[in-house]
Scaffold this active site. Sequence first.
Site, PDB file in Angstrom:
ATOM      1  NE  ARG B 230      -4.278  -1.450   0.515  1.00 57.68           N
ATOM      2  CZ  ARG B 230      -4.222  -2.509  -1.163  1.00 57.68           C
ATOM      3  NH1 ARG B 230      -3.360  -2.513  -1.356  1.00 57.68           N
ATOM      4  NH2 ARG B 230      -5.352  -3.486  -1.091  1.00 57.68           N
ATOM      5  CG  HIS B 278      -2.855  -0.955  -7.508  1.00 58.20           C
ATOM      6  ND1 HIS B 278      -3.541  -0.140  -6.148  1.00 58.20           N
ATOM      7  CD2 HIS B 278      -2.881  -1.998  -6.883  1.00 58.20           C
ATOM      8  CE1 HIS B 278      -3.852  -1.331  -5.532  1.00 58.20           C
ATOM      9  NE2 HIS B 278      -3.762  -2.012  -5.783  1.00 58.20           N
TER      10      HIS B 278
END
Lengths: 315, 315
Positions: B230, B278
């Site tokens: 993350r 991502h």
Amino acid sequence: VRRSGQSGTILFYSEASDPSWPTELQKAFPTFAVRTRPEDTDPTDVVAAIVWKYPAGMLQQFANLRLIQVLGAGVDHLWSDPCLPKHVPIARLVDPGLTARMTEYVLLHSLALHRRLPELRSAQCKNTWRYLHPRPPADTCVGIMGLGVLGRSCAAALAGIGFNAIGWSRSRKSNMAVQTYIGAADLDEFKRRADIIVLLLPLTSATENLIDSHFLAGVRDGAALINVGRGALIVENALIAALDAGRLRHAVLDVFRTEPLPAEHAFWSHPKITITPHNSSATNPATALGQIVENIRRATAGEKLLHPVDPLIGY
Amino acid sequence: VRRSGQSGTILFYSEASDPSWPTELQKAFPTFAVRTRPEDTDPTDVVAAIVWKYPAGMLQQFANLRLIQVLGAGVDHLWSDPCLPKHVPIARLVDPGLTARMTEYVLLHSLALHRRLPELRSAQCKNTWRYLHPRPPADTCVGIMGLGVLGRSCAAALAGIGFNAIGWSRSRKSNMAVQTYIGAADLDEFKRRADIIVLLLPLTSATENLIDSHFLAGVRDGAALINVGRGALIVENALIAALDAGRLRHAVLDVFRTEPLPAEHAFWSHPKITITPHNSSATNPATALGQIVENIRRATAGEKLLHPVDPLIGY
């Protein structure tokens, strides 16, 4: 004066190889003199030449040479030497380290092309978030041209990670782990299937300029190319035209007609070309030394070499 | 009016997912209504919400919700919703397709860093042939931080291709295939060994900002970083300072504090940062659907879910 048996001079002459080679060879051949420059030898004392891209004519001065051991899988550079000694046996290396490095390189760049890293890099240069959904490797067909030791290893590794791997070879091979296309008759069908084409062919009169405008006209739209064979497999202008037309989306090139690639060459700044400096693989002393030791023993005993080269077919 | 048993509405709400999800879900649940926008539902009819990064507050209108199924492995985005329904069971996905795509991404970028592709790209930009000898993967230590399903798969694949793979985890894990370092006490030793650090930690109060200037001061000189966990694991200014000082040689970033990464962000143009949008991995309908079907069945039957999330520990 040439000494017989387990002595004499071993000339090791190579560009761009592992720096530990001379030391490792000297350790393996304590009774031989290992030299890295011809001018440091007594030419009549040189019994074995371990070479990679030597200056043409260098070998003819060694009257007692019994072995030309090429320090890699490709031997085409020998044929550009008009003074290559005719009656000295030649061997190439089939080195597990060389095979492993090549396999890793092909896996790396196949994954990079499959995951569209060149396109993502272009987006990054424009500060642009361009989401591309990750697809499984099974959606990408990687076609290996050339199914020698290196090509087979790459095909097995690609299939092992889940790619749809296929192969093409000039002549029929046995025990192939992947679907294989054979000869000119199958080439169109092979090209219609491969999303990524990996060139691992030896350079011979039959393969030189194989990747020309005709070949490139028949590939899948947006196919990518990885050349780890030899630069002269490709007609350079045809490659650039295919990239500019969008027929090919990217080319990863490790080998070139002239190496190092000249600074003014158009490949350097082409946005759809990735250049690596002929470092896809290299022979590794730890894994290759035993084979060289064995070939020097066989050569001095007059026995058949491991991985002998046939000058008539060129590899 | 909510219907019981094998009917009701399933809300599928996700950014950047495989476009076939709604169709596949409708096929799997023919007696349910599958909707992709809350405004297209009767809120009292929604029994299951399959979500990825939904707008805060979206779920509280569904009075009869029995399941919040997160469409991925990381669930931290739920905790930013102050109106997350308190008594609805939450599950995350452990999807073989998601694990495989992540493993391929980590393998790709570990190989790219090991083979020094960022440095070769810089050389290409300067029309410079810079030979770098190819080293075996065993010479590179890849350290995985976070040894859940994804971290273990990556560690096994890296070790399988010959990398020196090690792992770090906050708490002791059993049956690890690679050498594992545990907790704060082992972190310095782990950092001293890893040439490439892969972040696969969940984002919790214990891991947020873990990669700060103190952490980065202790890594190997010239280490590289891959963040597929993350964005908030990393203190951004500390990362840039470590890259600029040469302490880190490169960072591959797939996740960011704000996604999409804003166009004006300094990461985009940093020469030592590779950005991917991502897309290291994504849940795959073909491999994940069965798990969702099973969890909807369990939720409507009041049974314990597959891969339940504990809000107290945050994953």
